[in-house]
Design an enzyme around this catalytic site. Structure first.
Site, PDB file in Angstrom:
ATOM      1  N   THR A 165       0.831  -1.194   0.000  1.00  0.00           N
ATOM      2  CA  THR A 165       0.000   0.000   0.000  1.00  0.00           C
ATOM      3  C   THR A 165       0.867   1.245   0.000  1.00  0.00           C
ATOM      4  O   THR A 165       2.027   1.215   0.409  1.00  0.00           O
ATOM      5  CB  THR A 165      -0.907   0.040   1.241  1.00  0.00           C
ATOM      6  OG1 THR A 165      -0.071   0.173   2.404  1.00  0.00           O
ATOM      7  CG2 THR A 165      -1.744  -1.210   1.359  1.00  0.00           C
ATOM      8  N   GLU A 175      -5.921  -3.047  -1.749  1.00  0.00           N
ATOM      9  CA  GLU A 175      -6.522  -4.161  -1.017  1.00  0.00           C
ATOM     10  C   GLU A 175      -7.691  -4.810  -1.751  1.00  0.00           C
ATOM     11  O   GLU A 175      -8.139  -5.897  -1.355  1.00  0.00           O
ATOM     12  CB  GLU A 175      -7.003  -3.678   0.359  1.00  0.00           C
ATOM     13  CG  GLU A 175      -5.892  -3.308   1.315  1.00  0.00           C
ATOM     14  CD  GLU A 175      -5.467  -1.843   1.221  1.00  0.00           C
ATOM     15  OE1 GLU A 175      -4.938  -1.315   2.206  1.00  0.00           O
ATOM     16  OE2 GLU A 175      -5.664  -1.228   0.145  1.00  0.00           O
ATOM     17  N   LYS A 215     -14.901  18.372   9.877  1.00  0.00           N
ATOM     18  CA  LYS A 215     -15.993  18.480  10.843  1.00  0.00           C
ATOM     19  C   LYS A 215     -16.038  19.905  11.373  1.00  0.00           C
ATOM     20  O   LYS A 215     -15.190  20.319  12.164  1.00  0.00           O
ATOM     21  CB  LYS A 215     -15.850  17.490  11.985  1.00  0.00           C
ATOM     22  CG  LYS A 215     -17.146  17.345  12.789  1.00  0.00           C
ATOM     23  CD  LYS A 215     -17.205  16.058  13.574  1.00  0.00           C
ATOM     24  CE  LYS A 215     -18.611  15.795  14.097  1.00  0.00           C
ATOM     25  NZ  LYS A 215     -18.712  14.528  14.843  1.00  0.00           N
ATOM     26  N   TRP A 255     -20.496  17.533   9.134  1.00  0.00           N
ATOM     27  CA  TRP A 255     -19.461  17.052   8.211  1.00  0.00           C
ATOM     28  C   TRP A 255     -19.517  17.800   6.889  1.00  0.00           C
ATOM     29  O   TRP A 255     -20.581  18.063   6.345  1.00  0.00           O
ATOM     30  CB  TRP A 255     -19.636  15.562   7.950  1.00  0.00           C
ATOM     31  CG  TRP A 255     -19.365  14.684   9.128  1.00  0.00           C
ATOM     32  CD1 TRP A 255     -20.281  13.960   9.830  1.00  0.00           C
ATOM     33  CD2 TRP A 255     -18.101  14.425   9.736  1.00  0.00           C
ATOM     34  NE1 TRP A 255     -19.668  13.273  10.852  1.00  0.00           N
ATOM     35  CE2 TRP A 255     -18.326  13.539  10.822  1.00  0.00           C
ATOM     36  CE3 TRP A 255     -16.806  14.865   9.493  1.00  0.00           C
ATOM     37  CZ2 TRP A 255     -17.313  13.076  11.645  1.00  0.00           C
ATOM     38  CZ3 TRP A 255     -15.784  14.399  10.313  1.00  0.00           C
ATOM     39  CH2 TRP A 255     -16.036  13.514  11.366  1.00  0.00           C
TER      40      TRP A 255
END
Length: 540
Positions: free
Chosen positions: A185, A328, A439, A444
């Site tokens: 990754t 993944e 936030k 949000w």
């Protein structure tokens, strides 16, 4: 009662033998520093057979890791099959990682041998003495003039192949759960983590690339994989092309917009794939080239701006086909392919849909989960939650158990870190990364949506939105904007453009003009870099 079907393992040996037997006449073109080279799949397959015995000659262990430090080329594709078809594990090293990350990855994977394009030797060779497990470095001469070290560990690729006896018969990999390839990754926190793909996962993922609502690869296609072969197996394109019998065009080291658009035109490419930054660079060149053979522009790696997709549709009649996934997920998890219920939609509505990440492909399950409560969220296109994925080509854990399982749920789903909503037809709309959500005052704000709206401005080339500390609201959005070459725009113009498009409290507190948005090693926006640069708290 059991079924009475043959129990044949799903291994990449089938992909190789199918390509060799049925598609030997198809071509693989590679752009090099000295011009283009062309080979047939029959010639390529003969070299794969020689390379298979070279790995024996080099005494690579039965399941040894075979590292590659290469561009997208036919030679790299030889390694894509020779390593897994002999039971070894292909390990593609990301050429854009920092040196300390490369050393960590090669040692963590225990690479025994690394194949390196000659043009990349100046990056790789200074690290060799730090690579404890690497016993051999094989140099693939790609026409560059980089000096080849005089060292007993160094071998010439072509000399090894010329001296090798071809492997005869069918490759004997019988266990479909055997590791075939691995990729680390490019996470921005902690050390990279290893994702290990099995033969079974690679074959099933390849089959999906042939389906109509995914990439629809076929024998009739000419495919240009621009996404690097060191990044999640180039989105599965190399194996998918071999399975389908598609001809391939490999871009090699020259990734300039002019080189890419020239390859698209000259070879009548029908399918191609790359990250948004690549297509932003190519966009101004479209009027000068005939790309009438192009039917699919696969785009992913980060959210595709609606304005970019529409610019391609207007210029050449082909919008972006957006796909979503990650290392993944092998990586294809969703594709924003057209749907039957779009028939009555306006072009504007279709454009909105194309800006979404799309519907999960067959065999991939996706759910949206509130990251705080763990509750499943409804697919009403309003509620948002973390995207969690499960399926036969989705990682179950990281190599050597790295990460302690934090990215996997107790019931075996992958926690992707992406936040999204979904509509009743299953179409996912990415809102943000969990770490990139803003936030503000307890509510949000999605940075991805803000970025897409800003990049719709005709004078904006790129935009990244980050959260910055605020004494009153905790966090507020800051827009980092790259202006198109030759254009001028003010912060006030950007905010005025945004005002009718987003909620008032979403409007960024400020606009910073930058020369370019910093990128990660796989071409994604590096918001971590921007946050470090603009970290000072602000007051109202």
């Amino acid at each position: 009662m059991l079924g009475l079907m043959q129990d044949r393992p799903l291994t990449l040996t089938h992909v190789f033998h199918r390509a060799e037997q049925y598609f030997g006449h198809k071509t693989i073109v590679t752009a090099t520093a000295n011009g283009e080279t062309s080979t047939t799949i029959a010639e390529w397959a003969a070299r794969v057979r020689r390379l298979a015995t070279v790995l024996d000659t080099l005494e690579v262990s039965a399941d040894g890791r075979v590292g590659t430090f290469c561009w997208n080329t036919a030679r790299h594709l030889e390694l894509y099959l020779a390593a897994p078809c002999t039971g070894r594990v292909l390990h593609t090293l990301n050429i854009r990682l920092f040196p300390e990350q490369l050393v960590y990855i090669a040692d963590h994977a225990q690479d025994e041998v690394v194949f390196v394009d000659r043009s990349l030797l100046p990056l790789f060779w200074p690290l060799v003495d730090q690579l404890e497990s690497v016993r051999h470095v094989i140099v693939i001469d790609d026409g560059a003039d980089a000096e080849v070290p005089s060292d007993p560990r160094v071998h010439d690729y072509e000399e090894l192949l010329a001296a090798a006896t071809p492997f005869e018969g069918r490759f004997p990999v019988l266990d479909e759960n055997r590791a075939a390839a691995m990729c680390y990754t490019s996470g921005t926190t902690g050390n990279p983590k290893g994702v290990v793909y099995s033969h079974r996962s690679a074959v099933l993922h390849s089959l999906i690339t042939l389906t109509t609502d995914a990439m629809a690869l076929s024998e009739r296609d000419v495919v240009l994989p621009i996404v690097p072969m060191f990044h999640a197996n180039a989105w599965g394109l190399p194996y998918g092309c071999l399975l389908a019998g598609s001809s391939m065009v490999m871009p090699g080291p020259n990734m300039t917009p002019q080189a890419i658009v020239s390859l698209l035109e000259r070879h009548r490419v029908s399918v191609t794939g790359g990250v948004p930054t690549i297509w932003m660079g190519v966009l101004p060149l479209l009027p000068e080239h005939d790309l009438s053979a192009l039917r699919t522009i696969l785009c992913g790696g980060s959210a595709v701006p609606r304005a970019l997709s529409e610019a391609y549709r207007e210029a050449i009649g082909v919008p972006m086909l957006q796909a979503w996934g990650m290392t993944e997920t092998s990586p294809i998890a969703t594709v924003s392919s057209p749907r039957s219920h779009h028939a009555e939609w306006t072009e504007d509505q279709r454009a909105d849909y194309r800006a979404r990440q799309g519907v999960p492909v067959p065999l991939v399950d996706v759910r949206l989960v509130d990251p705080d409560t763990g509750e499943l969220q409804p697919w009403d296109d309003q509620a948002t939650g973390e995207v969690q994925a499960a399926g036969p080509w989705i990682a179950a854990e990281y190599y050597r158990g790295e990460g302690g399982g934090a990215q996997f749920t107790e019931d075996g789903w992958l926690r992707t870190g992406d936040v999204a909503s979904g509509d009743r037809y299953g179409s996912v709309r990415l809102v943000d990364r969990t770490k990139d959500l803003i936030k503000s005052g307890g509510e949000w704000i999605g940075s991805v949506e803000l970025e897409n709206e800003i990049m719709a401005h005709p004078k904006v080339a790129e935009a990244a939105v980050i959260a910055i500390p605020h004494e009153k609201w905790v966090e507020r959005p800051l827009a980092c904007v790259v202006v198109k070459e030759g254009e001028n725009v003010t912060a006030e113009e950007i905010l005025e453009f945004l005002a009718p498009r987003v909620a008032k409290w979403w409007l960024p507190d400020a606009v910073e003009f930058i020369d370019e948005v910093p990128k990660t090693s796989v071409g994604k926006f590096s918001k971590k870099t921007l946050r470090e640069k603009f970290a000072s708290p602000r007051v109202s």
